[in-house]
Design a protein around this motif. Structure first.
Motif, PDB file in Angstrom:
ATOM      1  N   VAL A  36       0.803  -0.955  -0.161  1.00  0.00           N
ATOM      2  CA  VAL A  36       0.002  -0.185   0.079  1.00  0.00           C
ATOM      3  C   VAL A  36       1.054   1.177   0.053  1.00  0.00           C
ATOM      4  O   VAL A  36       1.694   1.336   0.821  1.00  0.00           O
ATOM      5  N   GLU A  37       0.539   1.986  -0.919  1.00  0.00           N
ATOM      6  CA  GLU A  37       1.413   3.357  -0.916  1.00  0.00           C
ATOM      7  C   GLU A  37       0.217   4.510  -0.900  1.00  0.00           C
ATOM      8  O   GLU A  37      -0.821   4.557  -1.709  1.00  0.00           O
ATOM      9  N   LEU A  38       0.575   5.855  -0.168  1.00  0.00           N
ATOM     10  CA  LEU A  38      -0.537   6.708  -0.306  1.00  0.00           C
ATOM     11  C   LEU A  38       0.289   8.022  -0.425  1.00  0.00           C
ATOM     12  O   LEU A  38       1.277   8.382  -0.109  1.00  0.00           O
ATOM     13  N   GLY A  39      -0.610   8.918  -1.465  1.00  0.00           N
ATOM     14  CA  GLY A  39      -0.062  10.289  -1.648  1.00  0.00           C
ATOM     15  C   GLY A  39      -1.022  11.304  -1.446  1.00  0.00           C
ATOM     16  O   GLY A  39      -2.354  10.828  -1.590  1.00  0.00           O
ATOM     17  N   VAL A  40      -0.864  12.484  -1.048  1.00  0.00           N
ATOM     18  CA  VAL A  40      -1.837  13.591  -1.018  1.00  0.00           C
ATOM     19  C   VAL A  40      -1.426  14.853  -1.561  1.00  0.00           C
ATOM     20  O   VAL A  40      -0.086  14.957  -1.858  1.00  0.00           O
ATOM     21  N   ALA A  41      -2.270  15.682  -1.920  1.00  0.00           N
ATOM     22  CA  ALA A  41      -1.936  16.884  -2.549  1.00  0.00           C
ATOM     23  C   ALA A  41      -2.896  17.767  -2.425  1.00  0.00           C
ATOM     24  O   ALA A  41      -3.871  17.566  -1.768  1.00  0.00           O
ATOM     25  N   MET A  42      -2.630  19.009  -2.781  1.00  0.00           N
ATOM     26  CA  MET A  42      -3.653  20.418  -2.734  1.00  0.00           C
ATOM     27  C   MET A  42      -4.102  20.596  -4.163  1.00  0.00           C
ATOM     28  O   MET A  42      -3.486  20.822  -5.151  1.00  0.00           O
ATOM     29  N   ALA A  43      -5.478  20.136  -4.203  1.00  0.00           N
ATOM     30  CA  ALA A  43      -6.139  20.314  -5.384  1.00  0.00           C
ATOM     31  C   ALA A  43      -7.246  21.578  -5.464  1.00  0.00           C
ATOM     32  O   ALA A  43      -7.689  21.869  -6.497  1.00  0.00           O
ATOM     33  N   GLY A  44      -7.381  22.353  -4.472  1.00  0.00           N
ATOM     34  CA  GLY A  44      -8.199  23.388  -4.336  1.00  0.00           C
ATOM     35  C   GLY A  44      -9.533  23.035  -4.545  1.00  0.00           C
ATOM     36  O   GLY A  44     -10.352  23.955  -5.021  1.00  0.00           O
ATOM     37  N   VAL A  45     -10.074  21.821  -3.990  1.00  0.00           N
ATOM     38  CA  VAL A  45     -11.679  21.414  -4.432  1.00  0.00           C
ATOM     39  C   VAL A  45     -12.481  22.284  -3.662  1.00  0.00           C
ATOM     40  O   VAL A  45     -13.509  22.801  -4.444  1.00  0.00           O
ATOM     41  N   ARG A  46     -12.103  22.813  -2.640  1.00  0.00           N
ATOM     42  CA  ARG A  46     -13.094  23.982  -2.020  1.00  0.00           C
ATOM     43  C   ARG A  46     -12.368  25.116  -1.406  1.00  0.00           C
ATOM     44  O   ARG A  46     -12.843  26.201  -1.495  1.00  0.00           O
ATOM     45  N   LYS A  47     -11.172  24.829  -0.864  1.00  0.00           N
ATOM     46  CA  LYS A  47     -10.347  25.846  -0.305  1.00  0.00           C
ATOM     47  C   LYS A  47      -9.101  25.698  -0.693  1.00  0.00           C
ATOM     48  O   LYS A  47      -8.517  24.532  -0.965  1.00  0.00           O
ATOM     49  N   ALA A  48      -8.263  26.858  -0.951  1.00  0.00           N
ATOM     50  CA  ALA A  48      -6.994  26.808  -1.445  1.00  0.00           C
ATOM     51  C   ALA A  48      -5.937  26.504  -0.239  1.00  0.00           C
ATOM     52  O   ALA A  48      -6.283  26.474   1.013  1.00  0.00           O
ATOM     53  N   ASN A  49      -4.811  25.855  -0.534  1.00  0.00           N
ATOM     54  CA  ASN A  49      -3.662  25.625   0.362  1.00  0.00           C
ATOM     55  C   ASN A  49      -4.035  24.756   1.464  1.00  0.00           C
ATOM     56  O   ASN A  49      -3.923  24.867   2.674  1.00  0.00           O
ATOM     57  N   ARG A  50      -5.087  23.863   1.082  1.00  0.00           N
ATOM     58  CA  ARG A  50      -5.073  22.716   2.030  1.00  0.00           C
ATOM     59  C   ARG A  50      -5.235  21.341   1.402  1.00  0.00           C
ATOM     60  O   ARG A  50      -5.539  21.252   0.346  1.00  0.00           O
ATOM     61  N   ARG A  51      -4.543  20.107   1.838  1.00  0.00           N
ATOM     62  CA  ARG A  51      -4.217  19.076   1.399  1.00  0.00           C
ATOM     63  C   ARG A  51      -5.765  18.372   1.369  1.00  0.00           C
ATOM     64  O   ARG A  51      -6.171  18.066   2.453  1.00  0.00           O
ATOM     65  N   ASP A  52      -6.302  18.205   0.091  1.00  0.00           N
ATOM     66  CA  ASP A  52      -7.841  17.789  -0.165  1.00  0.00           C
ATOM     67  C   ASP A  52      -7.551  16.646  -1.038  1.00  0.00           C
ATOM     68  O   ASP A  52      -8.839  16.219  -1.155  1.00  0.00           O
ATOM     69  N   LEU A  53      -6.796  16.070  -1.437  1.00  0.00           N
ATOM     70  CA  LEU A  53      -6.893  14.979  -2.366  1.00  0.00           C
ATOM     71  C   LEU A  53      -5.822  13.955  -2.020  1.00  0.00           C
ATOM     72  O   LEU A  53      -4.840  14.190  -1.555  1.00  0.00           O
ATOM     73  N   THR A  54      -6.284  12.549  -2.043  1.00  0.00           N
ATOM     74  CA  THR A  54      -5.588  11.570  -1.591  1.00  0.00           C
ATOM     75  C   THR A  54      -5.586  10.210  -2.669  1.00  0.00           C
ATOM     76  O   THR A  54      -6.589  10.099  -3.087  1.00  0.00           O
ATOM     77  N   VAL A  55      -4.468   9.682  -3.000  1.00  0.00           N
ATOM     78  CA  VAL A  55      -4.424   8.568  -3.795  1.00  0.00           C
ATOM     79  C   VAL A  55      -3.793   7.427  -3.332  1.00  0.00           C
ATOM     80  O   VAL A  55      -2.820   7.843  -2.513  1.00  0.00           O
ATOM     81  N   VAL A  56      -4.428   6.181  -3.152  1.00  0.00           N
ATOM     82  CA  VAL A  56      -3.993   4.924  -2.591  1.00  0.00           C
ATOM     83  C   VAL A  56      -3.804   4.005  -3.746  1.00  0.00           C
ATOM     84  O   VAL A  56      -4.715   3.795  -4.404  1.00  0.00           O
ATOM     85  N   THR A  57      -2.431   3.653  -3.816  1.00  0.00           N
ATOM     86  CA  THR A  57      -2.412   2.403  -4.845  1.00  0.00           C
ATOM     87  C   THR A  57      -2.263   1.269  -4.004  1.00  0.00           C
ATOM     88  O   THR A  57      -1.527   1.148  -2.972  1.00  0.00           O
ATOM     89  N   LEU A  58      -2.637   0.056  -4.580  1.00  0.00           N
ATOM     90  CA  LEU A  58      -2.417  -1.372  -4.109  1.00  0.00           C
ATOM     91  C   LEU A  58      -1.591  -2.218  -5.136  1.00  0.00           C
ATOM     92  O   LEU A  58      -1.795  -2.186  -6.384  1.00  0.00           O
ATOM     93  N   VAL A  59      -0.667  -3.010  -4.384  1.00  0.00           N
ATOM     94  CA  VAL A  59      -0.093  -3.948  -5.290  1.00  0.00           C
ATOM     95  C   VAL A  59      -0.878  -4.876  -5.986  1.00  0.00           C
ATOM     96  O   VAL A  59      -2.104  -5.099  -5.596  1.00  0.00           O
ATOM     97  N   PRO A  60      -0.536  -5.267  -7.198  1.00  0.00           N
ATOM     98  CA  PRO A  60      -1.348  -6.381  -7.947  1.00  0.00           C
ATOM     99  C   PRO A  60      -1.964  -7.482  -7.316  1.00  0.00           C
ATOM    100  O   PRO A  60      -0.673  -8.089  -6.529  1.00  0.00           O
TER     101      PRO A  60
END
Length: 409
Positions: A19-43
């Protein structure tokens, strides 16, 4: 302020192999906050989930159900906060699918391999263009030890991130169970706005996953309430990457299966209780236990009648031992043949009512002493059977109204 809850330390959260997890600021509702998470799973990973019973369920819930119906072997999860993508009709489905397609293309997967989740304001258009633009940054941020960052990135009105982790021994191998959750209001999960994700590297037969996630939900997230509202987006996901290296668990009743089951339930309960401890405006954490019922269902019925009552919850906030409100809730819980002359009520160590009436030794100052505590146990004995059930809730304060009145501002 949360009730006896602190933010998890990153080093307390064990990475889960695969399991690997990454986060980012996408500005979905408010700027400058981490609001996006992606989790990838091994095959080869297996995924199972339970979702809200609200018939007005969000677009991502509908798509997750569709994708999981294709089988348990999913490969990635994408979570946004700030927008629930609920009450958005056909357009919401199109936008959620666009996010799945974009992530699938970036990972060279099929769209059905992606499970989308959203949380936030209902009935607003999902800014999927911002989410899609944020995906490269989230993917670049992926790390196995990023659970604490992900717990923070999925928050909405939460005041603290919520995470839990356990390690157990199965077949001579160390098996990890780690999870995150979010939620502080609109909480009365009826699964099957709350999200929960628990991952393990245990080697478990994929066909057991749905049974395990259902049991874990029933013993954790389906035992909490803050305000009695069932969200449009409630979701709880269980992931197994099968990387731990022990012999496959083919029965949950086996010794190895029992160890894994207990670890998953313990992590789920800690995550669920953290939601109550961080309930919007909460100042008290309250355990409601009902014993002596004919069935578990009627015990849950009584427990939720107490836990949902605004009069009970405001009495706890005021530290007012107006405990007749609890007996009244027991009486309207809907058990037609309930005999009030059999009922006992305890508040922690204080015996308040015996055989349906005030205990002769009960003193109001004893009740007031318990009511001032930050953590309180209410115990009701129906004395009509051998079943029992426990529910966790919080008080209802002035701040709950303020938080929800200002939620969209």
């Amino acid at each position: 302020m949360p009730v006896n809850l602190r933010a998890p330390l990153p080093e307390e959260l064990h990475p889960v192999a695969g399991v690997e997890l990454g986060v980012a600021m996408a500005g979905v509702r408010k700027a400058n906050r981490r609001d996006l998470t992606v989790v990838t799973l091994v095959p080869g990973s297996s995924v199972a989930g339970v979702f809200t019973s609200n018939r007005f369920c969000a677009a991502p819930v509908q798509i997750c159900r569709e994708h999981l119906a294709c089988g348990p072997a999913r490969r990635a999860i994408v979570i946004n906060t700030g927008n629930a993508n609920a009450g958005t009709g056909a357009d919401g489905l199109v936008r959620a699918r666009a996010v799945c397609i974009a992530l699938a293309q970036a990972l060279d997967l099929a769209p059905e391999d992606i499970l989308p989740f959203s949380t936030g304001v209902i009935m607003e258009t999902l800014p999927n263009d911002r989410i899609q633009a944020g995906l490269p940054a989230a993917l670049a941020d992926r790390k196995a030890d990023n659970w604490a960052a992900a717990a923070e990135a999925i928050m909405t009105t939460d005041t603290l991130p919520k995470a839990a982790s356990r390690q157990v021994q199965i077949g001579g191998r160390t098996v990890t169970v780690t999870g995150i959750s979010k939620g502080a209001g609109m909480i009365r999960p009826n699964m099957a706005t709350m999200l929960g994700f628990v991952a393990t590297d245990a080697v478990i037969a994929p066909h057991l996953m749905q049974e395990l996630v259902r049991e874990a939900a029933d013993r954790s997230f389906n035992r909490i309430t803050i305000d009695g509202d069932t969200s449009t987006n409630d979701s709880f996901l269980l992931i197994a990457t099968h990387q731990a290296g022990h012999a496959q668990i083919t029965q949950l009743e086996s010794p190895d299966g029992a160890v894994l089951r207990q670890a998953v339930i313990e992590v789920s309960q800690q995550l669920a209780q953290a939601i109550v401890r961080d309930g919007e405006g909460a100042t008290k954490f309250i355990t409601v236990r009902v014993d002596g019922g004919q069935t578990k269902e009627e015990c849950r019925q009584v427990a939720y009648a107490i836990a949902h009552s605004p009069l009970v919850k405001t009495a706890f906030f005021a530290s007012d031992p107006n405990l007749g409100r609890i007996l009244a809730a027991v009486g309207y819980a809907g058990i037609a043949d309930l005999d009030q002359s059999l009922i006992d009520l305890h508040l922690d160590d204080v015996h308040v009512a015996r055989q349906g009436g005030r205990h002769p030794d009960y003193r109001e100052e004893d009740g007031a002493r318990v009511m001032k505590q930050a953590e309180i146990t209410v115990r009701v004995d129906l004395n009509r059977g051998n079943s029992h059930a426990t529910v966790w809730t919080c008080d209802l304060s002035y701040d709950y109204v303020k938080i929800n009145a200002d939620y969209r501002s």
